[in-house]
Design an enzyme around this catalytic site. Structure first.
Site, PDB file in Angstrom:
ATOM      1  N   GLU A  49      29.361  48.529   6.242  1.00 29.44           N
ATOM      2  CA  GLU A  49      28.372  47.631   6.396  1.00 29.44           C
ATOM      3  C   GLU A  49      28.624  47.105   7.869  1.00 29.44           C
ATOM      4  O   GLU A  49      29.438  46.475   8.386  1.00 29.44           O
ATOM      5  CB  GLU A  49      28.467  46.513   5.349  1.00 29.44           C
ATOM      6  CG  GLU A  49      27.078  46.031   5.157  1.00 29.44           C
ATOM      7  CD  GLU A  49      26.425  45.421   6.243  1.00 29.44           C
ATOM      8  OE1 GLU A  49      25.306  45.761   6.692  1.00 29.44           O
ATOM      9  OE2 GLU A  49      26.926  44.511   6.878  1.00 29.44           O
ATOM     10  N   SER A  50      27.658  47.722   8.580  1.00 30.96           N
ATOM     11  CA  SER A  50      27.651  47.261  10.153  1.00 30.96           C
ATOM     12  C   SER A  50      27.468  45.901  10.447  1.00 30.96           C
ATOM     13  O   SER A  50      28.437  45.454  11.348  1.00 30.96           O
ATOM     14  CB  SER A  50      26.567  48.114  10.914  1.00 30.96           C
ATOM     15  OG  SER A  50      25.289  47.456  10.485  1.00 30.96           O
ATOM     16  N   CYS A  79      28.353  56.787  10.228  1.00 32.00           N
ATOM     17  CA  CYS A  79      27.573  55.940   9.466  1.00 32.00           C
ATOM     18  C   CYS A  79      27.419  54.629  10.247  1.00 32.00           C
ATOM     19  O   CYS A  79      26.955  54.344  11.277  1.00 32.00           O
ATOM     20  CB  CYS A  79      27.817  55.564   8.030  1.00 32.00           C
ATOM     21  SG  CYS A  79      26.268  55.102   6.995  1.00 32.00           S
ATOM     22  N   ILE A 127      24.689  58.167   2.790  1.00 30.82           N
ATOM     23  CA  ILE A 127      24.856  56.868   1.922  1.00 30.82           C
ATOM     24  C   ILE A 127      24.346  55.672   2.744  1.00 30.82           C
ATOM     25  O   ILE A 127      25.037  55.052   3.814  1.00 30.82           O
ATOM     26  CB  ILE A 127      26.253  56.499   1.488  1.00 30.82           C
ATOM     27  CG1 ILE A 127      27.015  57.812   0.744  1.00 30.82           C
ATOM     28  CG2 ILE A 127      26.217  55.248   0.600  1.00 30.82           C
ATOM     29  CD1 ILE A 127      28.397  57.492   0.467  1.00 30.82           C
ATOM     30  N   ARG A 128      23.231  55.231   2.333  1.00 26.41           N
ATOM     31  CA  ARG A 128      22.363  54.203   3.411  1.00 26.41           C
ATOM     32  C   ARG A 128      22.510  54.505   4.716  1.00 26.41           C
ATOM     33  O   ARG A 128      22.646  53.673   5.451  1.00 26.41           O
ATOM     34  CB  ARG A 128      23.011  52.760   3.079  1.00 26.41           C
ATOM     35  CG  ARG A 128      22.663  52.249   1.733  1.00 26.41           C
ATOM     36  CD  ARG A 128      23.351  50.748   1.342  1.00 26.41           C
ATOM     37  NE  ARG A 128      23.017  49.992   2.289  1.00 26.41           N
ATOM     38  CZ  ARG A 128      23.799  48.894   2.828  1.00 26.41           C
ATOM     39  NH1 ARG A 128      25.305  49.065   2.497  1.00 26.41           N
ATOM     40  NH2 ARG A 128      23.424  48.097   3.788  1.00 26.41           N
ATOM     41  N   HIS A 163      28.766  61.342   5.885  1.00 25.30           N
ATOM     42  CA  HIS A 163      30.072  60.818   5.744  1.00 25.30           C
ATOM     43  C   HIS A 163      30.924  62.107   5.442  1.00 25.30           C
ATOM     44  O   HIS A 163      31.245  62.576   4.155  1.00 25.30           O
ATOM     45  CB  HIS A 163      30.277  59.821   4.443  1.00 25.30           C
ATOM     46  CG  HIS A 163      29.754  58.555   4.675  1.00 25.30           C
ATOM     47  ND1 HIS A 163      30.681  57.539   5.185  1.00 25.30           N
ATOM     48  CD2 HIS A 163      28.727  58.084   4.716  1.00 25.30           C
ATOM     49  CE1 HIS A 163      30.056  56.412   5.169  1.00 25.30           C
ATOM     50  NE2 HIS A 163      28.757  56.699   4.820  1.00 25.30           N
ATOM     51  N   GLU A 165      33.939  62.588   5.529  1.00 28.21           N
ATOM     52  CA  GLU A 165      35.352  62.300   4.953  1.00 28.21           C
ATOM     53  C   GLU A 165      35.282  62.167   3.444  1.00 28.21           C
ATOM     54  O   GLU A 165      36.327  62.086   2.670  1.00 28.21           O
ATOM     55  CB  GLU A 165      36.067  60.880   5.401  1.00 28.21           C
ATOM     56  CG  GLU A 165      35.037  59.617   5.100  1.00 28.21           C
ATOM     57  CD  GLU A 165      33.770  59.191   5.430  1.00 28.21           C
ATOM     58  OE1 GLU A 165      33.583  58.384   5.238  1.00 28.21           O
ATOM     59  OE2 GLU A 165      33.175  60.204   6.443  1.00 28.21           O
TER      60      GLU A 165
END
Length: 179
Positions: A49-50, A79, A127-128, A163, A165
């Site tokens: 979450e940035s 992300c 994802i978001r 993502h 990973e």
């Protein structure tokens, strides 16, 4: 020369990146403190979450050290990591890039899609995910999804809105190691 990859480990999905590099036989250091930057050759800023990540960077007083490292060494932001590296108030502002946070939807809108990179199909887990909306002339677009850039490089910095990973495919991580 053996390289050591640092993975910023103060928030977000850092362990999956660490596991991917370990599967490639690369030495990994989880980066949590200023002095951790001194023993690594390249760095991953993972998703998460940035806003929380920015708050923790400032709380732990590692924002300046992160900025200095990212200014000259190879860095890979996924992300939220890509958001932190882009243009914006409070961000690192190291990329000629503007992003729109959560542009592909909320958590329930997460999806998996095939994308092309270096003439190979890879899986993108979104994802978001942010959307790269203003891409400057110094930025190379390496991959797109539905005509929108999702993997970019500017000099020593690689960013993805997805993502890699979270898959078993090391293609993007191998590319980063070769930068």
């Amino acid at each position: 020369m053996t390289q050591k990859v640092g993975v910023l480990a103060i928030q977000g999905g850092y362990q999956k990146h660490a596991d991917m590099f370990k599967s490639l036989g690369v030495e990994v250091k989880l980066v949590k403190f200023n002095n951790d930057f001194d023993s690594i050759d390249r760095l991953v800023i993972p998703g998460g979450e940035s806003t929380t990540l920015l708050n923790l960077l400032n709380k732990h007083q590692i924002f300046d050290k992160l900025y200095n490292f990212c200014s000259s060494k190879p860095v890979f932001g996924t992300c939220a990591g890509s958001i932190i590296l882009s243009k914006g108030e409070g961000y690192l502002n190291l990329l000629d890039l503007e992003v729109q946070r959560n542009a592909y939807g909320r958590q329930v809108d997460s999806f998996v899609a095939d994308i092309s990179f270096n003439d190979k199909n890879i899986t993108g887990v979104f994802i978001r995910a942010p959307k790269f909306i203003v891409v400057g002339n110094q930025v190379d677009i390496l991959s797109k999804y539905q005509n929108s850039p999702v993997l970019l490089r500017q000099a020593n910095i690689l960013v993805s809105s997805f993502h890699p990973e979270l898959t078993q495919d090391p293609t993007i991580h191998e590319y980063f190691l070769a930068m």
